[in-house]
Write an enzyme that holds these catalytic residues in place. Structure first.
Site, PDB file in Angstrom:
ATOM      1  N   SER A   1     -21.349  70.405  28.636  1.00  0.00           N
ATOM      2  CA  SER A   1     -22.797  70.378  28.386  1.00  0.00           C
ATOM      3  C   SER A   1     -23.144  70.285  26.913  1.00  0.00           C
ATOM      4  O   SER A   1     -24.097  69.601  26.522  1.00  0.00           O
ATOM      5  CB  SER A   1     -23.455  71.627  28.994  1.00  0.00           C
ATOM      6  OG  SER A   1     -23.289  71.641  30.394  1.00  0.00           O
TER       7      SER A   1
ATOM      8  N   CYS B   1     -15.647  41.044  56.048  1.00  0.00           N
ATOM      9  CA  CYS B   1     -16.798  40.847  55.165  1.00  0.00           C
ATOM     10  C   CYS B   1     -17.417  39.474  55.417  1.00  0.00           C
ATOM     11  O   CYS B   1     -16.737  38.532  55.826  1.00  0.00           O
ATOM     12  CB  CYS B   1     -16.393  40.999  53.696  1.00  0.00           C
ATOM     13  SG  CYS B   1     -15.265  39.708  53.104  1.00  0.00           S
TER      14      CYS B   1
ATOM     15  N   GLU C   1      -7.422  40.102  55.840  1.00  0.00           N
ATOM     16  CA  GLU C   1      -7.506  38.984  56.780  1.00  0.00           C
ATOM     17  C   GLU C   1      -6.943  37.707  56.167  1.00  0.00           C
ATOM     18  O   GLU C   1      -6.264  36.921  56.842  1.00  0.00           O
ATOM     19  CB  GLU C   1      -8.959  38.765  57.200  1.00  0.00           C
ATOM     20  CG  GLU C   1      -9.581  39.937  57.940  1.00  0.00           C
ATOM     21  CD  GLU C   1     -10.335  40.881  57.022  1.00  0.00           C
ATOM     22  OE1 GLU C   1     -11.374  41.418  57.449  1.00  0.00           O
ATOM     23  OE2 GLU C   1      -9.890  41.072  55.860  1.00  0.00           O
TER      24      GLU C   1
ATOM     25  N   LEU D   1      -4.229  65.617  32.714  1.00  0.00           N
ATOM     26  CA  LEU D   1      -4.933  65.120  33.893  1.00  0.00           C
ATOM     27  C   LEU D   1      -4.638  63.649  34.161  1.00  0.00           C
ATOM     28  O   LEU D   1      -5.519  62.858  34.502  1.00  0.00           O
ATOM     29  CB  LEU D   1      -6.452  65.337  33.761  1.00  0.00           C
ATOM     30  CG  LEU D   1      -6.933  66.791  33.697  1.00  0.00           C
ATOM     31  CD1 LEU D   1      -8.443  66.847  33.685  1.00  0.00           C
ATOM     32  CD2 LEU D   1      -6.376  67.618  34.843  1.00  0.00           C
TER      33      LEU D   1
ATOM     34  N   SER E   1      -1.335  80.094  33.169  1.00  0.00           N
ATOM     35  CA  SER E   1      -1.234  79.652  34.557  1.00  0.00           C
ATOM     36  C   SER E   1      -0.037  78.734  34.812  1.00  0.00           C
ATOM     37  O   SER E   1       0.088  78.189  35.908  1.00  0.00           O
ATOM     38  CB  SER E   1      -2.517  78.914  34.965  1.00  0.00           C
ATOM     39  OG  SER E   1      -2.723  77.770  34.160  1.00  0.00           O
TER      40      SER E   1
ATOM     41  N   ALA F   1     -15.460  75.251  40.202  1.00  0.00           N
ATOM     42  CA  ALA F   1     -15.078  75.108  41.607  1.00  0.00           C
ATOM     43  C   ALA F   1     -16.066  75.846  42.508  1.00  0.00           C
ATOM     44  O   ALA F   1     -16.492  75.319  43.548  1.00  0.00           O
ATOM     45  CB  ALA F   1     -13.663  75.641  41.819  1.00  0.00           C
ATOM     46  N   GLY F   2     -16.453  77.063  42.111  1.00  0.00           N
ATOM     47  CA  GLY F   2     -17.414  77.832  42.903  1.00  0.00           C
ATOM     48  C   GLY F   2     -18.768  77.165  42.956  1.00  0.00           C
ATOM     49  O   GLY F   2     -19.425  77.126  44.006  1.00  0.00           O
TER      50      GLY F   2
ATOM     51  N   ALA G   1      -4.428  76.027  42.949  1.00  0.00           N
ATOM     52  CA  ALA G   1      -3.108  76.626  43.107  1.00  0.00           C
ATOM     53  C   ALA G   1      -3.256  78.120  42.861  1.00  0.00           C
ATOM     54  O   ALA G   1      -3.888  78.538  41.883  1.00  0.00           O
ATOM     55  CB  ALA G   1      -2.111  76.016  42.120  1.00  0.00           C
TER      56      ALA G   1
ATOM     57  N   ARG H   1      -3.481  62.851  42.665  1.00  0.00           N
ATOM     58  CA  ARG H   1      -4.135  62.216  41.519  1.00  0.00           C
ATOM     59  C   ARG H   1      -4.045  60.691  41.623  1.00  0.00           C
ATOM     60  O   ARG H   1      -5.025  59.989  41.363  1.00  0.00           O
ATOM     61  CB  ARG H   1      -3.480  62.678  40.213  1.00  0.00           C
ATOM     62  CG  ARG H   1      -3.792  64.118  39.825  1.00  0.00           C
ATOM     63  CD  ARG H   1      -3.129  64.454  38.497  1.00  0.00           C
ATOM     64  NE  ARG H   1      -3.417  65.825  38.077  1.00  0.00           N
ATOM     65  CZ  ARG H   1      -2.946  66.374  36.960  1.00  0.00           C
ATOM     66  NH1 ARG H   1      -2.158  65.659  36.153  1.00  0.00           N
ATOM     67  NH2 ARG H   1      -3.250  67.622  36.652  1.00  0.00           N
TER      68      ARG H   1
END
EC number: 3.5.4.26
Length: 372
Positions: free
Chosen positions: A226, A69, A46, A198, A162, A301-302, A148, A178
């Site tokens: 961990s 805001c 704005e 990464l 991979s 992921a699972g 992938a 990313r």
């Protein structure tokens, strides 16, 4: 409003942790000013639009993608700016879910005699900021799980090899994912196997909406570890940007060693001997992380999918076969019968170079994520 949404998109790679917002000022059927929020600490959309309009803002209608805001942060309230400029009408696509705003800005404008309307292109406005909205409404970031795989659903060979399953265009597309993320999350298994960077390896000139001379923001790199096994020589620790190692054990010497190597460390609550993913996401939200890109192996992921913590799955599918010895997409040990399947909805399918990119939403998730 459609123009305001287009403007807001220009901040996709820069506004974090603030929302992406666009504003257009219209007077007598003509655009007299427009702007978008570029980055935290700088003027809001704005304010840019009002500055561009000058005196022409008096009596104009402001079309803004998010409620203005009404509180003092690093910048002054936008409601004050709109009132001082003499704007007569404000049309906002959606109410701001931030607890310090949440309708207060609209009520303040209405009480001052400004006509207020909401809801125009609400769905498109929400799609601009899935992470900010999820953080405000649920106290956790929006989580995308990127995978992938080959046509037969393999993410790696049995030995972990991979590189590369997908082609160059798909890998470039991941770089854009990313760049638009607040954090990238992976597990210690992936780190020890691949020693990944990464990071974002695109220049500002390669990211739509960015000034070619700008520095590209590196998302926070988060490793679930961990037992604090991350080696001090890990590649990502030497790269620009911040790294957060998350463990569960009380091991002061190992934690100190990681700090000395350049990482931040956080001891998180445990669940079944592993990092409690829900607790971690709440901690990331506390650190103003809006959007998390999960790049991990089938176990992590699972676990995230099974816990209901994944809002969106992006699967790059390559047109080749890797055979029975390869690794699968998700490790879901609790599923033994067809009736226990986890349903997904296909939200988008498109070709990216020689590969397919399939965007899937777990059951119950709203299709509000922008499609680059």
């Amino acid at each position: 409003m459609a123009r305001a949404i287009t403007l807001a998109e220009r901040g996709r790679y820069t506004t974090d942790p603030n929302p992406r917002v666009g504003c257009v000022l219209v007077r007598q059927g003509h655009i007299v000013g427009e702007g978008w929020h570029v980055r935290a600490g700088e003027p809001h959309a704005e304010r840019y639009a009002l500055s561009a309009a000058g005196e022409r803002a008096r009596g104009a209608t402001a079309y803004v993608t998010l409620e203005p805001c009404c509180h003092q942060g690093r910048t002054p309230p936008c409601t004050d700016g709109l009132l001082e400029a003499g704007v007569s009408r404000v049309v906002c696509a959606m109410v701001d879910p931030h607890p310090l705003v949440s309708g207060r800005g609209l009520r303040l404008l209405d009480a001052a005699g400004v006509r207020v309307e909401t809801g125009l292109l609400d769905a498109a406005a929400r799609a601009l900021n899935p992470g900010f909205i999820t953080r405000m409404e649920q106290g956790r970031p929006y989580v995308r799980c990127k995978l992938a795989a080959s046509l037969d659903g393999r993410t790696a060979m049995a030995n972990g090899e991979s590189r590369w399953i997908t082609g160059a265009a798909a890998r470039r597309d991941v770089q854009r994912l990313r760049a638009g993320s607040s954090a990238i999350l992976t597990g210690i298994g992936t780190l020890l196997q691949d020693d990944p960077s990464l990071n974002v390896r695109l220049s500002a000139a390669e990211l739509p909406g960015m000034n070619p001379d700008e520095a590209v923001r590196q998302p926070l790199r988060v490793v679930l570890d961990s037992h604090w096994r991350t080696p001090a020589r890990a590649r990502m620790l030497a790269l620009p940007g911040d790294c957060l190692i998350v463990g569960t054990l009380d091991a002061p010497s190992r934690m100190a060693g990681l700090r000395a190597a350049g990482a931040d460390v956080y001891r998180c609550a445990a669940q079944d001997g592993r990092v409690d993913l829900r607790a971690l996401l709440h901690e990331l939200a506390r650190r103003e992380i809006n959007e998390v890109l999960l790049e991990a192996g089938p176990t992590l992921a699972g676990a995230a999918v099974a816990a209901g913590l994944v809002d969106e799955i992006i699967l790059y599918l390559a047109p080749h076969l890797m055979g029975d010895s390869g690794r699968g997409l998700f490790h879901l040990p609790g599923i033994t019968r067809i009736g226990q399947r986890l349903p997904l909805a296909i939200h988008d399918v498109r070709a990216v170079g020689e590969d397919l990119r399939i965007t899937l939403l777990p059951e119950g998730r709203a299709a509000r994520a922008p499609l680059p």
